[in-house]
Design a protein around this motif. Structure first.
Motif, PDB file in Angstrom:
ATOM      1  N   ASP A  14       0.848  -1.232  -0.086  1.00  0.00           N
ATOM      2  CA  ASP A  14       0.156   0.007   0.018  1.00  0.00           C
ATOM      3  C   ASP A  14       0.839   1.205  -0.051  1.00  0.00           C
ATOM      4  O   ASP A  14       0.431   2.307   0.139  1.00  0.00           O
ATOM      5  CB  ASP A  14      -0.928   0.185   1.152  1.00  0.00           C
ATOM      6  CG  ASP A  14      -0.146  -0.105   2.459  1.00  0.00           C
ATOM      7  OD1 ASP A  14       1.029  -0.192   2.597  1.00  0.00           O
ATOM      8  OD2 ASP A  14      -0.868   0.347   3.520  1.00  0.00           O
ATOM      9  N   GLU A  15       2.173   0.927  -0.500  1.00  0.00           N
ATOM     10  CA  GLU A  15       3.104   2.272  -0.661  1.00  0.00           C
ATOM     11  C   GLU A  15       3.531   2.578  -1.966  1.00  0.00           C
ATOM     12  O   GLU A  15       3.566   1.732  -2.829  1.00  0.00           O
ATOM     13  CB  GLU A  15       4.404   2.106   0.344  1.00  0.00           C
ATOM     14  CG  GLU A  15       3.989   2.367   1.908  1.00  0.00           C
ATOM     15  CD  GLU A  15       5.242   2.367   2.704  1.00  0.00           C
ATOM     16  OE1 GLU A  15       4.879   2.127   3.811  1.00  0.00           O
ATOM     17  OE2 GLU A  15       6.308   2.585   2.120  1.00  0.00           O
ATOM     18  N   GLY A  48      -8.723   7.025  -4.646  1.00  0.00           N
ATOM     19  CA  GLY A  48      -8.862   7.322  -3.359  1.00  0.00           C
ATOM     20  C   GLY A  48      -7.779   8.282  -2.743  1.00  0.00           C
ATOM     21  O   GLY A  48      -7.581   9.366  -3.423  1.00  0.00           O
ATOM     22  N   GLU A  49      -7.102   7.914  -1.572  1.00  0.00           N
ATOM     23  CA  GLU A  49      -6.369   8.934  -0.783  1.00  0.00           C
ATOM     24  C   GLU A  49      -4.671   8.409  -0.466  1.00  0.00           C
ATOM     25  O   GLU A  49      -4.623   7.326  -0.626  1.00  0.00           O
ATOM     26  CB  GLU A  49      -6.723   9.315   0.453  1.00  0.00           C
ATOM     27  CG  GLU A  49      -8.145  10.132   0.262  1.00  0.00           C
ATOM     28  CD  GLU A  49      -8.730  10.384   1.701  1.00  0.00           C
ATOM     29  OE1 GLU A  49      -9.493  11.206   1.407  1.00  0.00           O
ATOM     30  OE2 GLU A  49      -8.185   9.863   2.615  1.00  0.00           O
ATOM     31  N   ARG A  51      -1.510   9.222   1.814  1.00  0.00           N
ATOM     32  CA  ARG A  51      -1.072  10.132   2.942  1.00  0.00           C
ATOM     33  C   ARG A  51       0.703  10.404   2.854  1.00  0.00           C
ATOM     34  O   ARG A  51       1.097   9.245   2.444  1.00  0.00           O
ATOM     35  CB  ARG A  51      -1.542   9.747   4.456  1.00  0.00           C
ATOM     36  CG  ARG A  51      -0.919  10.649   5.494  1.00  0.00           C
ATOM     37  CD  ARG A  51      -1.765  10.042   6.788  1.00  0.00           C
ATOM     38  NE  ARG A  51      -1.565   8.759   6.959  1.00  0.00           N
ATOM     39  CZ  ARG A  51      -0.471   8.232   7.505  1.00  0.00           C
ATOM     40  NH1 ARG A  51       0.331   8.969   7.947  1.00  0.00           N
ATOM     41  NH2 ARG A  51      -0.592   7.020   8.000  1.00  0.00           N
ATOM     42  N   LYS A  66       1.367   6.622   1.535  1.00  0.00           N
ATOM     43  CA  LYS A  66       0.748   5.240   2.025  1.00  0.00           C
ATOM     44  C   LYS A  66      -0.738   5.601   1.557  1.00  0.00           C
ATOM     45  O   LYS A  66      -1.547   6.482   1.637  1.00  0.00           O
ATOM     46  CB  LYS A  66       0.633   5.384   3.633  1.00  0.00           C
ATOM     47  CG  LYS A  66       0.319   3.946   4.196  1.00  0.00           C
ATOM     48  CD  LYS A  66       0.501   3.899   5.668  1.00  0.00           C
ATOM     49  CE  LYS A  66       0.233   2.596   6.096  1.00  0.00           C
ATOM     50  NZ  LYS A  66       1.266   1.559   5.658  1.00  0.00           N
ATOM     51  N   LEU A  67      -1.121   4.439   0.770  1.00  0.00           N
ATOM     52  CA  LEU A  67      -2.371   4.595   0.050  1.00  0.00           C
ATOM     53  C   LEU A  67      -3.592   3.985   0.640  1.00  0.00           C
ATOM     54  O   LEU A  67      -3.642   3.047   1.228  1.00  0.00           O
ATOM     55  CB  LEU A  67      -2.402   3.895  -1.343  1.00  0.00           C
ATOM     56  CG  LEU A  67      -1.029   4.418  -2.275  1.00  0.00           C
ATOM     57  CD1 LEU A  67      -1.005   3.682  -3.515  1.00  0.00           C
ATOM     58  CD2 LEU A  67      -1.189   5.881  -2.437  1.00  0.00           C
ATOM     59  N   ASN A  68      -4.565   4.422   0.299  1.00  0.00           N
ATOM     60  CA  ASN A  68      -5.904   4.043   0.683  1.00  0.00           C
ATOM     61  C   ASN A  68      -6.976   4.259  -0.274  1.00  0.00           C
ATOM     62  O   ASN A  68      -7.573   5.382  -0.415  1.00  0.00           O
ATOM     63  CB  ASN A  68      -6.649   4.916   1.980  1.00  0.00           C
ATOM     64  CG  ASN A  68      -7.715   4.352   2.537  1.00  0.00           C
ATOM     65  OD1 ASN A  68      -8.312   3.011   2.083  1.00  0.00           O
ATOM     66  ND2 ASN A  68      -8.374   5.164   3.588  1.00  0.00           N
ATOM     67  N   ILE A  69      -6.831   3.499  -1.279  1.00  0.00           N
ATOM     68  CA  ILE A  69      -7.540   3.388  -2.647  1.00  0.00           C
ATOM     69  C   ILE A  69      -8.779   2.320  -2.827  1.00  0.00           C
ATOM     70  O   ILE A  69      -8.518   1.322  -3.113  1.00  0.00           O
ATOM     71  CB  ILE A  69      -6.651   3.571  -3.857  1.00  0.00           C
ATOM     72  CG1 ILE A  69      -5.764   2.470  -3.741  1.00  0.00           C
ATOM     73  CG2 ILE A  69      -6.026   5.038  -3.852  1.00  0.00           C
ATOM     74  CD1 ILE A  69      -4.831   2.279  -4.949  1.00  0.00           C
ATOM     75  N   HIS A  70     -10.060   2.768  -2.692  1.00  0.00           N
ATOM     76  CA  HIS A  70     -11.120   2.003  -2.777  1.00  0.00           C
ATOM     77  C   HIS A  70     -12.414   2.394  -3.639  1.00  0.00           C
ATOM     78  O   HIS A  70     -13.490   1.655  -3.464  1.00  0.00           O
ATOM     79  CB  HIS A  70     -11.700   1.448  -1.293  1.00  0.00           C
ATOM     80  CG  HIS A  70     -10.703   0.915  -0.397  1.00  0.00           C
ATOM     81  ND1 HIS A  70     -10.308  -0.333  -0.665  1.00  0.00           N
ATOM     82  CD2 HIS A  70      -9.869   1.279   0.553  1.00  0.00           C
ATOM     83  CE1 HIS A  70      -9.189  -0.645   0.116  1.00  0.00           C
ATOM     84  NE2 HIS A  70      -8.986   0.422   1.077  1.00  0.00           N
TER      85      HIS A  70
END
Lengths: 247, 247
Positions: A14-15, A48-49, A51, A66-70
């Protein structure tokens, strides 16, 4: 750049580590800090986002996200475009503009009034034209790349290639100032997915219009004004979008 | 150049002598001969034909036309545009593109996100910007110049200048991705003449949107995609034209 786009092969769990113009954009234009959250998407994937967990503000710039993609990409565009190959400098702009407006597939084809030299442009190589599609996606905050096919001979395109593809379209339209129909009247409530053909500077020749007619295309107009191809393509996209919104 | 445009003061009875880029265009691009008949128009006047009664094909080029001009210009455009002053290089292209699409009046205004330096561009002088309007008319085969006004302060424009002009519009719209209404739903069968406001890169700020709302503008959207100003203006023009054609 309204979204930071990442290629799938760049993902590391997730990076992602950015060290190119995207890192410079984050440092110099966005002036972001560690901990900031940015809009991020994966090309032909989710949005997504990201950080910022590390940022190097000195050159060479370096940013770790650091990804948060949904989230899903924008809805699938309902317009495909057949375009007589324009001059490369104009094609560049059209590629990013129609990508930001949203098209599904772009057929770049030959026509009588297409200059032969246009087919020799390096812009027709995927590594070149893809940059302009990405620019369009970065602008409109989407991840879905349009697909492109090249057809350097008109007759095989219209007689052999195109007919097999037509079943996917509820409407097949040619835009031409000489058109017999007002374009808005050609799009009815059955409109789902549409293909629009736009000619070269100087327009289609009669032979080409006849060939499109034989493929059940309607020859439509948005008025008598003669437009440059880049203006016409964008205005037609807006015009058709209004027809979809009206139905 | 799909029509040769002539200024009124160049007319000498029913003849005109061309010695500039128009003569070169006739010689080198159109490859015309004595006796040929060309499309001709008078800026802000009638359209018609010009027969070549003399042509010098060597440099410096020189063409004398005998005119027969009795046709009306294109119908008066039904769209006026309020545009937050864009970057000069983008404004150049927008000027010729919206002229070829057809607009009546262009209000170029200040906004929070307009860079101050844009107001210092020489493009804001009539002798400079008029060239790009003429290019647009030459493209679309019209003679009717859009009019332009400049408003370098937002508040006096929206509080003092604009309200007096609004009676001429059946519809007043602001385009913004945040818009509360789908644009196509905002244009009904009473549509006659419309004014559309398009913001700067980065969009209008809330204060500006509130001010437009107080002037009875509807804040409309054509979708979530964020577009560059030059793409947005052209797509919106096409979109609104479809709404007119549908009513």
């Amino acid at each position: 750049m309204n979204i930071i786009l990442i290629e799938n092969q760049e993902l590391n769990g997730d990076e992602v580590v950015l060290e190119d113009h995207r890192a410079s954009h984050i440092v110099k234009i966005l002036r972001s800090e560690e901990g900031d959250v940015l809009k991020v998407g994966v090309v032909d994937g989710l949005r997504g986002e990201g950080r910022i967990i590390s940022i190097r503000k000195k050159f060479p710039h370096r940013v770790i996200l650091k990804l948060n993609i949904h989230d899903q990409p924008q809805p699938e565009p309902r317009i495909d475009l057949i375009l007589a190959l324009p001059r490369p400098i104009m094609l560049k702009r059209i590629l990013s503009q129609v990508t930001s407006l949203g098209i599904g597939h772009l057929y770049l084809i030959n026509a009588n009034r297409v200059e032969k030299s246009f087919w020799e442009s390096t812009l027709l190589m995927e590594e070149e034209y893809r940059k302009h599609l990405i620019t369009g996606l970065e602008q409109c905050v989407d991840t879905r790349l349009p697909t492109i096919s090249f057809h350097d001979r008109f007759k095989p395109f219209i007689e052999d290639f195109l007919p097999e593809r037509l079943a996917r379209y509820s409407h097949c339209l040619v835009a031409d100032p000489s058109g017999e129909h007002v374009l808005a009247r050609c799009i009815d409530s059955s409109a789902e997915r549409l293909v629009l053909a736009v000619g070269p500077e100087g327009g289609w020749v009669d032979y080409e219009l006849d060939k499109f007619r034989k493929c059940n295309f309607s020859i439509c107009t948005i008025g008598e004004r003669i437009l440059k191809v880049d203006t016409a393509v964008i205005a037609l996209h807006g015009y058709i979008s209004a027809c979809f919104d009206n139905t």
